[in-house]
Design a protein around this motif. Structure first.
Motif, PDB file in Angstrom:
ATOM      1  N   UNK A 132      41.390  98.105  45.698  1.00  0.00           N
ATOM      2  CA  UNK A 132      40.041  98.296  45.142  1.00  0.00           C
ATOM      3  C   UNK A 132      39.598  97.086  44.320  1.00  0.00           C
ATOM      4  N   UNK A 133      40.527  96.575  43.529  1.00  0.00           N
ATOM      5  CA  UNK A 133      40.201  95.412  42.693  1.00  0.00           C
ATOM      6  C   UNK A 133      39.815  94.220  43.567  1.00  0.00           C
ATOM      7  N   UNK A 134      40.569  93.965  44.611  1.00  0.00           N
ATOM      8  CA  UNK A 134      40.276  92.858  45.531  1.00  0.00           C
ATOM      9  C   UNK A 134      38.929  93.078  46.227  1.00  0.00           C
ATOM     10  N   UNK A 135      38.721  94.305  46.660  1.00  0.00           N
ATOM     11  CA  UNK A 135      37.461  94.641  47.333  1.00  0.00           C
ATOM     12  C   UNK A 135      36.269  94.422  46.405  1.00  0.00           C
ATOM     13  N   UNK A 136      36.384  94.874  45.163  1.00  0.00           N
ATOM     14  CA  UNK A 136      35.292  94.693  44.195  1.00  0.00           C
ATOM     15  C   UNK A 136      35.013  93.213  43.926  1.00  0.00           C
ATOM     16  N   UNK A 137      36.062  92.424  43.797  1.00  0.00           N
ATOM     17  CA  UNK A 137      35.866  90.991  43.549  1.00  0.00           C
ATOM     18  C   UNK A 137      35.132  90.331  44.724  1.00  0.00           C
TER      19      UNK A 137
END
Length: 171
Positions: free
Chosen positions: A138-143
């Protein structure tokens, strides 16, 4: 000295020439002039063109209207064509800019919605046991979504600014 002049108010092409040895200022037009047009053209020539020459410094000085010069029709047509092409290029540029702005606005809205949906997914994932597995994804996707949003948006945001306070601990 020889110059072409265009009078836009009357769509008139005039050629003026100055002959130094005869101290003469001669002009011709692409079509017959009305009395009012002739007054305007002559006033312009005497106040703006003649002062650039020795016309007022030498005597005698001759000022002649040579009549219609049909070759000036070609010059007038070329002038109109160049102006038309210039205006079309300006309109093309404006249209391309407008399309680019609309695409950027649309893409920014798209990525904004994707960011919001991803945040909602994270809120649901936090409620589940063993949620830590998906947090890096999720963190990678949001970035990536924030980066994509910033490419298309006038208003730039950072990853830290979009994370709600209650989710910062989990990411």
């Amino acid at each position: 000295m020889k110059e072409l002049l265009y009078f836009s108010s009357t769509d008139l092409m005039v050629q003026v020439s100055y002959k130094k040895e005869a101290n003469s200022l001669n002009y011709s037009s692409h079509r017959k002039l009305s009395f009012g047009e002739r007054v305007i053209v002559e006033q312009y020539l005497l106040t703006n063109i003649a002062v650039k020459t020795d016309y007022y410094k030498k005597h005698p000085a001759l000022f002649n209207y040579l009549g219609i010069n049909s070759k000036l029709n070609k010059d007038l047509n070329e002038f109109h064509l160049k102006n038309t092409i210039k205006k079309l290029k300006e309109k093309d540029t404006e249209a391309a800019d407008l399309v680019k702005r609309l695409i950027n606005k649309s893409m920014a809205s798209y990525y904004f919605e994707r960011i919001g949906n991803t945040i909602l997914e994270i809120r649901e994932a936090v409620k589940e046991p063993l949620y830590n597995k998906n947090m890096e994804i999720y963190e990678s996707k949001l970035k990536q979504l924030v980066d994509a949003y910033n490419v298309h948006s006038v208003d730039k945001v950072t990853y830290q600014n979009i994370i709600p306070t209650e989710l910062k601990y989990h990411l």
